[in-house]
Design a protein around this motif. Sequence first.
Motif, PDB file in Angstrom:
ATOM      1  N   LYS B 166       1.045  -1.304   0.101  1.00  0.00           N
ATOM      2  CA  LYS B 166      -0.001  -0.309  -0.132  1.00  0.00           C
ATOM      3  C   LYS B 166       0.640   0.965   0.013  1.00  0.00           C
ATOM      4  CE  LYS B 166      -3.270   1.206   3.312  1.00  0.00           C
ATOM      5  NZ  LYS B 166      -3.932   1.115   5.107  1.00  0.00           N
ATOM      6  N   SER B 170       0.653   4.021  -2.590  1.00  0.00           N
ATOM      7  CA  SER B 170       0.568   5.508  -3.102  1.00  0.00           C
ATOM      8  C   SER B 170       2.097   5.927  -3.999  1.00  0.00           C
ATOM      9  CB  SER B 170       0.981   5.934  -1.101  1.00  0.00           C
ATOM     10  OG  SER B 170      -0.593   5.183  -0.892  1.00  0.00           O
ATOM     11  N   SER B 173       1.415   6.085  -6.818  1.00  0.00           N
ATOM     12  CA  SER B 173       0.686   6.924  -7.534  1.00  0.00           C
ATOM     13  C   SER B 173       1.023   8.654  -7.450  1.00  0.00           C
ATOM     14  CB  SER B 173      -0.715   7.469  -6.389  1.00  0.00           C
ATOM     15  OG  SER B 173      -1.270   5.427  -6.274  1.00  0.00           O
ATOM     16  N   HIS B 174       1.863   8.439  -6.157  1.00  0.00           N
ATOM     17  CA  HIS B 174       1.854  10.329  -6.086  1.00  0.00           C
ATOM     18  C   HIS B 174       2.826  10.940  -7.420  1.00  0.00           C
ATOM     19  CE1 HIS B 174       3.670  13.665  -3.838  1.00  0.00           C
ATOM     20  NE2 HIS B 174       5.071  13.868  -3.969  1.00  0.00           N
TER      21      HIS B 174
END
Lengths: 338, 338
Positions: B166, B170, B173-174
Motif C-alpha cells: 500500500k 501511494s 501514485s504520487h
Amino acid sequence: MKNITLKQIAETLGISITTVSKALKGYTDVNENTRKSVLELAERLQYTPNSFAVNLRTQESKTIGLVIPEVVHHFFSNVIRGIIEEAEKNGYLVIILQSSESVASEKKQIELLLQKRVDGIIISLSNESNNESYFSQIMERKIPLVQFDKISKLIPSSKVIINDQKAAYSAVSHLIAKGCKKIAHIRGPVNPQNAIDRFLGYKKALEDHNISFDPKLVYTCTDVTFEEGKSFAKQILASHPDIDGIFAITDLVAVGVLAYFNDHKIRVPEDIKLIGFSNWFMSQVVSPKLSTVDQPSFEMGKQSFHLLLEEINAKKDGLSFTPKTIELDTTIIEREST
Amino acid sequence: MKNITLKQIAETLGISITTVSKALKGYTDVNENTRKSVLELAERLQYTPNSFAVNLRTQESKTIGLVIPEVVHHFFSNVIRGIIEEAEKNGYLVIILQSSESVASEKKQIELLLQKRVDGIIISLSNESNNESYFSQIMERKIPLVQFDKISKLIPSSKVIINDQKAAYSAVSHLIAKGCKKIAHIRGPVNPQNAIDRFLGYKKALEDHNISFDPKLVYTCTDVTFEEGKSFAKQILASHPDIDGIFAITDLVAVGVLAYFNDHKIRVPEDIKLIGFSNWFMSQVVSPKLSTVDQPSFEMGKQSFHLLLEEINAKKDGLSFTPKTIELDTTIIEREST
C-alpha cells in the motif's frame, strides 16, 4: 519442547549425570562409546547448557554492558558496530543502554548492569556527567571499565579517545589556509571534555595564526542538533555578517548551518567556508559536500572492546591491570564546503 | 570490594541466611527491627542480589535478544531506540546482534541467544533468510518471538509491519499525480517480503493508472546502498533517457540517485521526479530535499517490544498465546524532489 537438562540425557541413557557432564566437557575418563552416545543424544535433543547455572558456577556472564548517549547517531552506531562485532568474535554478548544525555538514566543503567553482573562496562558519558559517584561503585567492585569519546579524566579507567584539541586545531588551520580571517565556532555543551578540547584547539589555531580570539564568535549548543545549527547560522548572519568561516562541533550542526545558508542564498564556500567534525555519512550527500574531520568510530569501538577484554582477562587470571589510554588518529577530509 | 553475599550480611548481624533473605524480600514473618537492620546493612554495603542465582531460581533472565541486519542504519537505529527504551521501562535489558545480512551469522546469533536463555527474541530478517530451520528451534522451545519489518510470512510468530504494498502504491501514485508517465523502480533484493511488496505496489499503481508495466524499468539492488543508487542512475540515463520518475526502495538508494543526477546536471524534479522510502534523516538535508514515505521506525520498535512482553507474560502465567500482527500506518512526505 522445554529446555533439555543433563538429568534427562542421563536418564535416557541410564548413566549418571556426572558422566553426562564429563562427556559433554570432553573429559578423558569417560568411555569412548558412552561419550559418543551422550554427544549424539545431546545433539539430537538440541541440548544447550543452562547458562544461568554455568554463570553461577563460573561467576562469568560473558556479557558486557554498553552505555551511550544516543543510539540514533552516525558516530555512535558505528562505534556500536565495532564493539558488537569484536565482542561476538570473542564470545561476548553486548547489552546496549541509551542514557539520552541524562545523568539520572546513566546512574540507573550502571546499577542495572552491576546487578546483572556483566563482565565489564564500556561507556561514553552523557553531557551532564562528570565523575559521578556511581563510577566509584564500578571501581570498588573491580568491574572492568572503558570510557571512549566523551570521557572524564577524573575516572581512573582505560580510555579510547582521539586528540580532540589537535583535530580541532587542524580543522581551524585548514579554514585559515583557505583564506578565512574571521572564524566563528559553534561549540558543544560546557561539560564534556571533547567539547572543551575542540574549543581549545579552535582558540589555539587562531592565536598561532595571529588572529585574535573573540569570545562573541563562540556559540554554545545545548543539545548539539541540526536545529541548533540552523538557529546559530541565523544569529551569526545577523550579528557578524563579515564572518568568513565556521567550525562546527559536529557534522549534524554543520549540516544545519548549511541548510540555513542554502535557504538564504549564502554561498558556501564562496561567502562563508564551513567545516564539521566526525565525517558522518550525511556530510557526503549534502550539497555542497561538507569538509570535516574523520573520526575513526568503528575502530574506536573495536579498540574499546579489546581494552575491556584485556582487563577482564587480567582479572580472571588474578593479575593487576593498569588502565591504558589509546589515542586514535584523525584526518581532515577536504570537500566542497571549504 | 567483592560482591556482598547474603551470608556476609547474616554473619555480621548474627542471624540466619533465611532471615536475611526473607527480610530483603519483605516477608512479614520477620521481626520489624531485624528487617530494618538487614535493610540498612544491605544498603550500606551496596548489596545487590546475585543475578545468576536469581536467574537460576526464576528461570528468567530479564534479558531479550535483538537481531538486526545493520546497526549503522537510520531506520534500524530508530527501531533499536524504541525497543531499548520500552524494554528498560519494563525492567528488561536488550542484547543486540547484527547479522550483516548473512544467514550464517543469523543462525549463530540465534543459537547464542537461546544458549543465553533470553526471555524472548525480536528479529528483522537478513536478506538471505527465509524460514530457516533455526526458527523452528525457537518455536519448539517456546521462546517468545517477534518479527518486524523484514519478516517471513512462513514463520508463525507475532509481527510488526507496515503495509509495504500500500505504501509503495501511494508513492508511485504520487509520482503519477505529479505528471510522471514513465516510472522506473529501483527495487530491493529478491527474498525479503518488503522488497517484494514494494515492487507489487509499484506494479499495481502503474496498472491502476493505465501505465503499462515494463520489467526493463525495474532495477534490482543486491546490497541496497548509496553506491548502487548512483550506478543505477547512470544505467537508467543510458538505457531509458525518457524516464520521468523514479521510485527507490529506500532513501539511501534515492540519495545515491540524486548525487549522480546533481553531478550530471539532471534537474530534480524538473527533468526527473524522485521518491524514496523510510524518511531517513538525510532525506531532509540533501538538495533538493527528498520526497519519501515515512515509516514509523521508533513506534515499530516500541510495538515489537510490547508484543514480545505480552507473549513473555502469557508464557509465565502458563497461558496460551496466539501470535498477533500489528500493521502501522505510513504517510507520504512531499518535499522538493517531486
